[in-house]
Design an enzyme around this catalytic site. Sequence first.
Site, PDB file in Angstrom:
ATOM      1  N   GLU A   1       0.842  -1.197   0.000  1.00 13.88           N
ATOM      2  CA  GLU A   1       0.000   0.000   0.000  1.00 13.88           C
ATOM      3  C   GLU A   1       0.880   1.251   0.000  1.00 13.88           C
ATOM      4  OE1 GLU A   1      -3.595   0.059   2.445  1.00 13.88           O
ATOM      5  OE2 GLU A   1      -2.985   2.047   3.109  1.00 13.88           O
TER       6      GLU A   1
ATOM      7  N   THR B   1      -3.903   4.705  -1.725  1.00 16.16           N
ATOM      8  CA  THR B   1      -4.941   5.266  -0.849  1.00 16.16           C
ATOM      9  C   THR B   1      -5.589   6.494  -1.473  1.00 16.16           C
ATOM     10  OG1 THR B   1      -3.526   6.757   0.408  1.00 16.16           O
ATOM     11  CG2 THR B   1      -3.680   4.487   1.203  1.00 16.16           C
TER      12      THR B   1
ATOM     13  N   HIS C   1      -8.034   2.872  -3.935  1.00 20.31           N
ATOM     14  CA  HIS C   1      -8.943   3.037  -2.792  1.00 20.31           C
ATOM     15  C   HIS C   1      -9.917   4.146  -3.157  1.00 20.31           C
ATOM     16  CE1 HIS C   1      -5.971   1.490   0.505  1.00 20.31           C
ATOM     17  NE2 HIS C   1      -5.744   0.910  -0.658  1.00 20.31           N
TER      18      HIS C   1
ATOM     19  N   ARG D   1     -15.874   3.764   3.487  1.00 15.42           N
ATOM     20  CA  ARG D   1     -16.674   4.922   3.860  1.00 15.42           C
ATOM     21  C   ARG D   1     -15.761   6.124   4.036  1.00 15.42           C
ATOM     22  NH1 ARG D   1     -18.499   6.014   9.886  1.00 15.42           N
ATOM     23  NH2 ARG D   1     -16.272   6.513   9.855  1.00 15.42           N
ATOM     24  N   GLY D   2     -14.639   5.925   4.757  1.00 14.46           N
ATOM     25  CA  GLY D   2     -13.721   7.031   5.043  1.00 14.46           C
ATOM     26  C   GLY D   2     -14.189   7.828   6.245  1.00 14.46           C
ATOM     27  N   ASP D   3     -13.456   8.867   6.550  1.00 17.55           N
ATOM     28  CA  ASP D   3     -13.792   9.758   7.670  1.00 17.55           C
ATOM     29  C   ASP D   3     -14.163  11.117   7.116  1.00 17.55           C
ATOM     30  OD1 ASP D   3     -13.246   7.870   9.718  1.00 17.55           O
ATOM     31  OD2 ASP D   3     -11.106   8.154   9.309  1.00 17.55           O
TER      32      ASP D   3
ATOM     33  N   TYR E   1     -11.339  -4.720  10.664  1.00 20.09           N
ATOM     34  CA  TYR E   1     -10.656  -4.203  11.862  1.00 20.09           C
ATOM     35  C   TYR E   1     -10.557  -5.308  12.920  1.00 20.09           C
ATOM     36  CZ  TYR E   1     -11.750  -0.013   9.310  1.00 20.09           C
ATOM     37  OH  TYR E   1     -11.832   0.916   8.302  1.00 20.09           O
TER      38      TYR E   1
ATOM     39  N   GLN F   1       5.502   6.939  15.287  1.00 20.58           N
ATOM     40  CA  GLN F   1       4.557   6.315  14.361  1.00 20.58           C
ATOM     41  C   GLN F   1       3.615   5.368  15.130  1.00 20.58           C
ATOM     42  OE1 GLN F   1       6.497   3.069  12.779  1.00 20.58           O
ATOM     43  NE2 GLN F   1       4.950   2.451  11.303  1.00 20.58           N
TER      44      GLN F   1
ATOM     45  N   LYS G   1       7.960   3.772   1.518  1.00 21.03           N
ATOM     46  CA  LYS G   1       9.399   3.484   1.607  1.00 21.03           C
ATOM     47  C   LYS G   1       9.624   1.986   1.419  1.00 21.03           C
ATOM     48  CE  LYS G   1      10.939   7.600   2.798  1.00 21.03           C
ATOM     49  NZ  LYS G   1      11.098   8.366   1.585  1.00 21.03           N
TER      50      LYS G   1
HETATM   51  P1  FAD Z   1     -17.602   1.218   7.290  1.00 22.91           P
HETATM   52  O1  FAD Z   1     -17.407  -0.190   6.913  1.00 22.91           O
HETATM   53  O2  FAD Z   1     -18.774   1.928   6.723  1.00 22.91           O
HETATM   54  O3  FAD Z   1     -17.654   1.269   8.890  1.00 22.91           O
HETATM   55  C1  FAD Z   1     -17.614   2.497   9.596  1.00 22.91           C
HETATM   56  C2  FAD Z   1     -18.305   2.344  10.951  1.00 22.91           C
HETATM   57  O4  FAD Z   1     -19.715   2.192  10.770  1.00 22.91           O
HETATM   58  C3  FAD Z   1     -17.864   1.105  11.724  1.00 22.91           C
HETATM   59  O5  FAD Z   1     -17.844   1.428  13.090  1.00 22.91           O
HETATM   60  C4  FAD Z   1     -18.932   0.070  11.420  1.00 22.91           C
HETATM   61  O6  FAD Z   1     -19.090  -0.889  12.463  1.00 22.91           O
HETATM   62  C5  FAD Z   1     -20.183   0.929  11.236  1.00 22.91           C
HETATM   63  N1  FAD Z   1     -21.080   0.405  10.182  1.00 22.91           N
HETATM   64  C6  FAD Z   1     -20.712  -0.060   8.970  1.00 22.91           C
HETATM   65  N2  FAD Z   1     -21.785  -0.389   8.237  1.00 22.91           N
HETATM   66  C7  FAD Z   1     -22.857  -0.118   8.988  1.00 22.91           C
HETATM   67  C8  FAD Z   1     -24.261  -0.233   8.769  1.00 22.91           C
HETATM   68  N3  FAD Z   1     -24.749  -0.685   7.610  1.00 22.91           N
HETATM   69  N4  FAD Z   1     -25.096   0.165   9.773  1.00 22.91           N
HETATM   70  C9  FAD Z   1     -24.592   0.626  10.947  1.00 22.91           C
HETATM   71  N5  FAD Z   1     -23.293   0.776  11.202  1.00 22.91           N
HETATM   72  C10 FAD Z   1     -22.416   0.401  10.245  1.00 22.91           C
HETATM   73  N6  FAD Z   1      -9.232   5.930   4.791  1.00 22.91           N
HETATM   74  C11 FAD Z   1      -9.113   6.833   3.803  1.00 22.91           C
HETATM   75  O7  FAD Z   1      -9.565   7.976   3.958  1.00 22.91           O
HETATM   76  N7  FAD Z   1      -8.502   6.528   2.618  1.00 22.91           N
HETATM   77  C12 FAD Z   1      -7.987   5.288   2.378  1.00 22.91           C
HETATM   78  O8  FAD Z   1      -7.455   5.037   1.295  1.00 22.91           O
HETATM   79  C13 FAD Z   1      -8.094   4.303   3.398  1.00 22.91           C
HETATM   80  N8  FAD Z   1      -7.638   3.039   3.210  1.00 22.91           N
HETATM   81  C14 FAD Z   1      -7.829   2.099   4.191  1.00 22.91           C
HETATM   82  C15 FAD Z   1      -7.388   0.793   3.947  1.00 22.91           C
HETATM   83  C16 FAD Z   1      -7.566  -0.206   4.917  1.00 22.91           C
HETATM   84  C17 FAD Z   1      -7.104  -1.606   4.616  1.00 22.91           C
HETATM   85  C18 FAD Z   1      -8.167   0.123   6.159  1.00 22.91           C
HETATM   86  C19 FAD Z   1      -8.330  -0.933   7.221  1.00 22.91           C
HETATM   87  C20 FAD Z   1      -8.615   1.419   6.398  1.00 22.91           C
HETATM   88  C21 FAD Z   1      -8.455   2.409   5.427  1.00 22.91           C
HETATM   89  N9  FAD Z   1      -8.911   3.721   5.627  1.00 22.91           N
HETATM   90  C22 FAD Z   1      -8.744   4.659   4.625  1.00 22.91           C
HETATM   91  C23 FAD Z   1      -9.539   4.129   6.903  1.00 22.91           C
HETATM   92  C24 FAD Z   1     -11.090   4.118   6.830  1.00 22.91           C
HETATM   93  O9  FAD Z   1     -11.524   5.045   5.884  1.00 22.91           O
HETATM   94  C25 FAD Z   1     -11.645   4.474   8.203  1.00 22.91           C
HETATM   95  O10 FAD Z   1     -11.331   3.482   9.129  1.00 22.91           O
HETATM   96  C26 FAD Z   1     -13.142   4.824   8.257  1.00 22.91           C
HETATM   97  O11 FAD Z   1     -13.424   5.354   9.546  1.00 22.91           O
HETATM   98  C27 FAD Z   1     -14.070   3.623   8.066  1.00 22.91           C
HETATM   99  O12 FAD Z   1     -14.159   3.229   6.760  1.00 22.91           O
HETATM  100  P2  FAD Z   1     -14.864   1.805   6.437  1.00 22.91           P
HETATM  101  O13 FAD Z   1     -14.910   1.671   4.985  1.00 22.91           O
HETATM  102  O14 FAD Z   1     -14.250   0.733   7.216  1.00 22.91           O
HETATM  103  O15 FAD Z   1     -16.342   2.113   7.006  1.00 22.91           O
END
Ligand code: FAD
Length: 292
Positions: free
Chosen positions: A23, A55, A83, A113-115, A150, A217, A277
């Site tokens: 990644e 990402t 992503h 979903r992202g933040d 997670y 980190q 890196k």
């Molecule tokens: P979701 O799967 O939607 O989950 C988010 C929260 O909502 C969780 O607490 C879950 O339990 C809850 N939830 C999910 N679905 C539902 C539902 N249907 N009803 C009720 N609650 C629900 N972030 C970036 O900005 N860019 C990136 O490129 C990026 N790459 C990543 C790669 C990996 C491998 C990982 C593990 C994370 C990455 N992230 C990235 C971080 C990620 O965007 C955040 O962790 C974000 O907060 C959650 O995204 P998600 O897709 O897991 O969300």
Amino acid sequence: MKLSEIYEDRAIASNGMPKISFEVFPPKGGESEFPALYQELNLLKKYNPALVSLTWGAGGNNNNSMELVKALLIELKLNVMAHFTCICNSKEKVEKHIKEIESLGIENVLALRGDEPQDIEVCHNDFRYANELVSFIKSKTDLSIAVAGYPEGHIEAPDLQTDLENLKYKVDCGADVIYTQLFFDNDVFYSYVEKVRKLGINIPVIPGIMPVISYKQVERMTSMAKISVPTSLRDNLEKYKASPDDIRKFGIEYASIQCAKLIEAGVSGLHFYTLNKAYSTSHILDNIISFV
Ligand code: FAD
């Protein structure tokens, strides 16, 4: 090659190694820093990555991100997984983006979903969770879809079981592979996979490995997400705190052992959070190639 084919048959991996993926993120400095990233990726190419994932919005910026996707695909000839985050995005924009990705010849996306961004002017409510993005991508394209998992639960989830049930929505909507957040304790990963399987989720779960490169980190990562630090790791981080070289060396050793044990346990892939890196990741790979 699509995700479903990449992890289909562990036996086709050369020399008993699981499928390797890296990644990277778009460099913060934009286009002027692309050559440095290409250099690092060229060093990692010799490990035959099944894919390189790029990402979106996290840790870098998206300026010229599509240019970077094209360069990785065309000039570096890598199998790129893009992503993409849906929070605050409109259906119209998402459709345009995923179709553009597909038209470039990319076959895989990591649907997130992202933040919520801090500086956004208009936040659309078209997508609330990643499972809705998975369904949307499935309905509009032939892209193969990965999702995030997670092992210790997502930071917003009330508990791991609830998060796992939410993970199942993403899988039921059409995800092909789960890539996990980094973890430092393999037992956490094994227990997670067991729980995932109990829910009837049968797609590959690929462990995310981040080599420790500095004390800061680890502090940063563990403050942002639920990631436990085993005592042995914590003690060594304290011991080497003042010496960046020693901490990096220790990080390579730690992750090498972690990966060797994961391979023994039969994982289909190893996903490295390279932090752009090659150094630590390539040393870890050299070590594990000599173990298998
Ligand atoms: P979701 O799967 O939607 O989950 C988010 C929260 O909502 C969780 O607490 C879950 O339990 C809850 N939830 C999910 N679905 C539902 C539902 N249907 N009803 C009720 N609650 C629900 N972030 C970036 O900005 N860019 C990136 O490129 C990026 N790459 C990543 C790669 C990996 C491998 C990982 C593990 C994370 C990455 N992230 C990235 C971080 C990620 O965007 C955040 O962790 C974000 O907060 C959650 O995204 P998600 O897709 O897991 O969300």
